[in-house]
Design a protein around this motif. Structure first.
Motif, PDB file in Angstrom:
ATOM      1  N   GLY A 133     -64.676 -47.485  57.653  1.00 33.11           N
ATOM      2  CA  GLY A 133     -66.095 -47.341  57.985  1.00 33.11           C
ATOM      3  C   GLY A 133     -66.410 -47.483  59.454  1.00 33.11           C
ATOM      4  N   SER A 134     -65.406 -47.792  60.273  1.00 31.81           N
ATOM      5  CA  SER A 134     -65.651 -47.916  61.715  1.00 31.81           C
ATOM      6  C   SER A 134     -65.819 -46.528  62.336  1.00 31.81           C
ATOM      7  CB  SER A 134     -64.508 -48.670  62.394  1.00 31.81           C
ATOM      8  OG  SER A 134     -63.277 -47.982  62.214  1.00 31.81           O
ATOM      9  N   LEU A 135     -66.610 -46.481  63.393  1.00 34.59           N
ATOM     10  CA  LEU A 135     -66.898 -45.216  64.062  1.00 34.59           C
ATOM     11  C   LEU A 135     -65.649 -44.705  64.779  1.00 34.59           C
ATOM     12  CD1 LEU A 135     -69.143 -43.183  64.798  1.00 34.59           C
ATOM     13  CD2 LEU A 135     -69.687 -44.639  66.771  1.00 34.59           C
ATOM     14  N   SER A 136     -65.350 -43.423  64.591  1.00 33.83           N
ATOM     15  CA  SER A 136     -64.158 -42.833  65.197  1.00 33.83           C
ATOM     16  C   SER A 136     -64.512 -41.914  66.348  1.00 33.83           C
ATOM     17  CB  SER A 136     -63.367 -42.067  64.142  1.00 33.83           C
ATOM     18  OG  SER A 136     -62.301 -41.352  64.729  1.00 33.83           O
ATOM     19  N   GLN A 137     -65.322 -40.886  66.080  1.00 35.81           N
ATOM     20  CA  GLN A 137     -65.729 -39.931  67.106  1.00 35.81           C
ATOM     21  C   GLN A 137     -67.167 -39.506  66.858  1.00 35.81           C
ATOM     22  OE1 GLN A 137     -62.535 -37.006  66.385  1.00 35.81           O
ATOM     23  NE2 GLN A 137     -61.876 -37.340  68.492  1.00 35.81           N
ATOM     24  N   TYR A 138     -67.846 -39.083  67.944  1.00 34.39           N
ATOM     25  CA  TYR A 138     -69.226 -38.620  67.791  1.00 34.39           C
ATOM     26  C   TYR A 138     -69.565 -37.695  68.944  1.00 34.39           C
ATOM     27  CZ  TYR A 138     -69.930 -42.482  71.093  1.00 34.39           C
ATOM     28  OH  TYR A 138     -69.847 -43.336  72.171  1.00 34.39           O
ATOM     29  N   ASN A 139     -70.547 -36.813  68.704  1.00 34.84           N
ATOM     30  CA  ASN A 139     -70.939 -35.885  69.763  1.00 34.84           C
ATOM     31  C   ASN A 139     -72.164 -36.407  70.518  1.00 34.84           C
ATOM     32  OD1 ASN A 139     -72.953 -35.395  67.892  1.00 34.84           O
ATOM     33  ND2 ASN A 139     -72.849 -33.164  68.054  1.00 34.84           N
ATOM     34  N   GLN A 140     -72.565 -35.655  71.524  1.00 34.05           N
ATOM     35  CA  GLN A 140     -73.675 -36.070  72.380  1.00 34.05           C
ATOM     36  C   GLN A 140     -74.967 -36.222  71.591  1.00 34.05           C
ATOM     37  OE1 GLN A 140     -73.575 -36.951  75.539  1.00 34.05           O
ATOM     38  NE2 GLN A 140     -75.779 -37.166  75.884  1.00 34.05           N
ATOM     39  N   ALA A 141     -75.217 -35.310  70.639  1.00 34.77           N
ATOM     40  CA  ALA A 141     -76.453 -35.374  69.857  1.00 34.77           C
ATOM     41  C   ALA A 141     -76.528 -36.671  69.058  1.00 34.77           C
ATOM     42  CB  ALA A 141     -76.536 -34.166  68.920  1.00 34.77           C
ATOM     43  N   PHE A 142     -75.410 -37.109  68.508  1.00 33.93           N
ATOM     44  CA  PHE A 142     -75.366 -38.385  67.774  1.00 33.93           C
ATOM     45  C   PHE A 142     -75.663 -39.547  68.708  1.00 33.93           C
ATOM     46  CE2 PHE A 142     -73.310 -42.156  66.114  1.00 33.93           C
ATOM     47  CZ  PHE A 142     -73.636 -42.139  64.768  1.00 33.93           C
ATOM     48  N   ALA A 143     -75.041 -39.533  69.888  1.00 35.08           N
ATOM     49  CA  ALA A 143     -75.241 -40.617  70.852  1.00 35.08           C
ATOM     50  C   ALA A 143     -76.698 -40.726  71.258  1.00 35.08           C
ATOM     51  CB  ALA A 143     -74.358 -40.378  72.079  1.00 35.08           C
ATOM     52  N   VAL A 144     -77.334 -39.595  71.542  1.00 32.45           N
ATOM     53  CA  VAL A 144     -78.738 -39.592  71.969  1.00 32.45           C
ATOM     54  C   VAL A 144     -79.640 -40.085  70.843  1.00 32.45           C
ATOM     55  CG1 VAL A 144     -80.657 -38.101  72.641  1.00 32.45           C
ATOM     56  CG2 VAL A 144     -78.407 -37.783  73.690  1.00 32.45           C
ATOM     57  N   GLU A 145     -79.404 -39.595  69.619  1.00 33.15           N
ATOM     58  CA  GLU A 145     -80.263 -39.941  68.492  1.00 33.15           C
ATOM     59  C   GLU A 145     -80.213 -41.422  68.156  1.00 33.15           C
ATOM     60  OE1 GLU A 145     -83.173 -39.378  66.394  1.00 33.15           O
ATOM     61  OE2 GLU A 145     -82.237 -37.395  66.574  1.00 33.15           O
ATOM     62  N   PHE A 146     -79.016 -41.992  68.177  1.00 32.96           N
ATOM     63  CA  PHE A 146     -78.868 -43.378  67.740  1.00 32.96           C
ATOM     64  C   PHE A 146     -78.871 -44.382  68.890  1.00 32.96           C
ATOM     65  CE2 PHE A 146     -77.491 -41.168  63.951  1.00 32.96           C
ATOM     66  CZ  PHE A 146     -78.040 -41.951  62.939  1.00 32.96           C
ATOM     67  N   GLY A 147     -78.877 -43.898  70.129  1.00 30.65           N
ATOM     68  CA  GLY A 147     -78.989 -44.793  71.273  1.00 30.65           C
ATOM     69  C   GLY A 147     -77.682 -45.362  71.771  1.00 30.65           C
ATOM     70  N   LEU A 148     -76.581 -44.645  71.566  1.00 35.87           N
ATOM     71  CA  LEU A 148     -75.297 -45.079  72.096  1.00 35.87           C
ATOM     72  C   LEU A 148     -75.127 -44.570  73.516  1.00 35.87           C
ATOM     73  CD1 LEU A 148     -74.813 -44.905  68.864  1.00 35.87           C
ATOM     74  CD2 LEU A 148     -72.396 -44.842  69.476  1.00 35.87           C
ATOM     75  N   GLU A 149     -74.362 -45.311  74.295  1.00 36.30           N
ATOM     76  CA  GLU A 149     -73.927 -44.820  75.587  1.00 36.30           C
ATOM     77  C   GLU A 149     -72.751 -43.898  75.334  1.00 36.30           C
ATOM     78  OE1 GLU A 149     -75.110 -45.164  78.618  1.00 36.30           O
ATOM     79  OE2 GLU A 149     -76.782 -46.444  77.981  1.00 36.30           O
ATOM     80  N   PHE A 150     -72.895 -42.614  75.649  1.00 35.13           N
ATOM     81  CA  PHE A 150     -71.833 -41.658  75.318  1.00 35.13           C
ATOM     82  C   PHE A 150     -70.534 -42.043  76.014  1.00 35.13           C
ATOM     83  CE2 PHE A 150     -69.637 -37.486  75.512  1.00 35.13           C
ATOM     84  CZ  PHE A 150     -69.577 -37.258  74.143  1.00 35.13           C
ATOM     85  N   GLY A 151     -69.481 -42.131  75.218  1.00 30.02           N
ATOM     86  CA  GLY A 151     -68.173 -42.497  75.761  1.00 30.02           C
ATOM     87  C   GLY A 151     -67.841 -43.969  75.609  1.00 30.02           C
TER      88      GLY A 151
END
Length: 205
Positions: free
Chosen positions: A14-32
């Motif tokens: 269940g741990s996060l493996s990979q994500y794209n820019q749209a996911f990062a922006v939507e959920f508030g992650l710092e991309f990378g």
């Protein structure tokens, strides 16, 4: 990376493996930033909702439908989510991949449409005028309470009648009766359930 949809992969635990820019922006992650410190449950509104999606994946190897996402700042939002389990050549699960889209605007538009429909239905139901709609065969698809009260027909009685049975002197050939009804301020003779002829003034479109 160019997709406007959120695309994300999770490891089997269940741990996060990979994500794209749209996911990062939507959920508030710092991309990378380090992905694996986040868990699938961090991105779904409640534990119960996370379990519902998880159960579907375990039972069907996939999930497709609406759910509630949760941003890292705690805000929740409706999203449409498609999730598929990832299998290797030995049929072993090595994670899941998900594609999601924020449907907040679509939900708001739907709610506004439903509210608008309720307002118009309230107007129709409480109008003093006799209001009705017909299909292209001349069968009644809606009559308001004033129509039923004025002409004395029940829904069952009207289901067996067409507009030709209720309005006199309409042409029967083809769809000429539709053109005959069009217009405003026209006098038409309606036949009530008791056989009484009522001259009514109105219009249709």
């Amino acid at each position: 990376e160019s997709s406007i949809d959120m695309i994300v992969a999770f490891n089997p635990d269940g741990s996060l493996s990979q994500y794209n820019q749209a996911f990062a922006v939507e959920f508030g992650l710092e991309f990378g930033e380090e992905a694996e410190k986040y868990h699938y449950d961090n991105f779904v509104s409640t534990a119960a909702e996370a379990q519902r999606v998880r159960n579907s994946i375990l039972e069907n190897m996939s999930f497709s439908g609406e759910t509630m996402g949760k941003r890292l700042n705690g805000e929740t939002f409706p999203m449409y989510l498609t999730v598929a389990m990832l299998k290797d050549d030995q049929d072993e699960n090595f994670g899941v991949m998900a594609v999601g889209r924020d449907i907040t605007e679509a939900k708001m538009a739907q709610e506004e449409l439903e509210a608008s429909e309720m307002r118009y239905r309230s107007i129709l139901e409480n109008a003093n005028d006799a209001i009705f709609t017909l299909d292209d065969k001349g069968f009644f698809t809606y009559t308001n309470p004033s129509f039923n009260e004025l002409l004395g027909y029940s829904e069952i009685e009207l289901s067996k009648r067409t507009v030709h049975d209720v309005i006199q002197d309409l042409p029967r050939r083809g769809r000429a009766w539709i053109k005959a009804l069009e217009g405003s301020g026209e006098e038409l003779e309606f036949v009530s359930a008791q056989g009484k002829v009522l001259t009514m003034l109105g219009g249709s479109t």
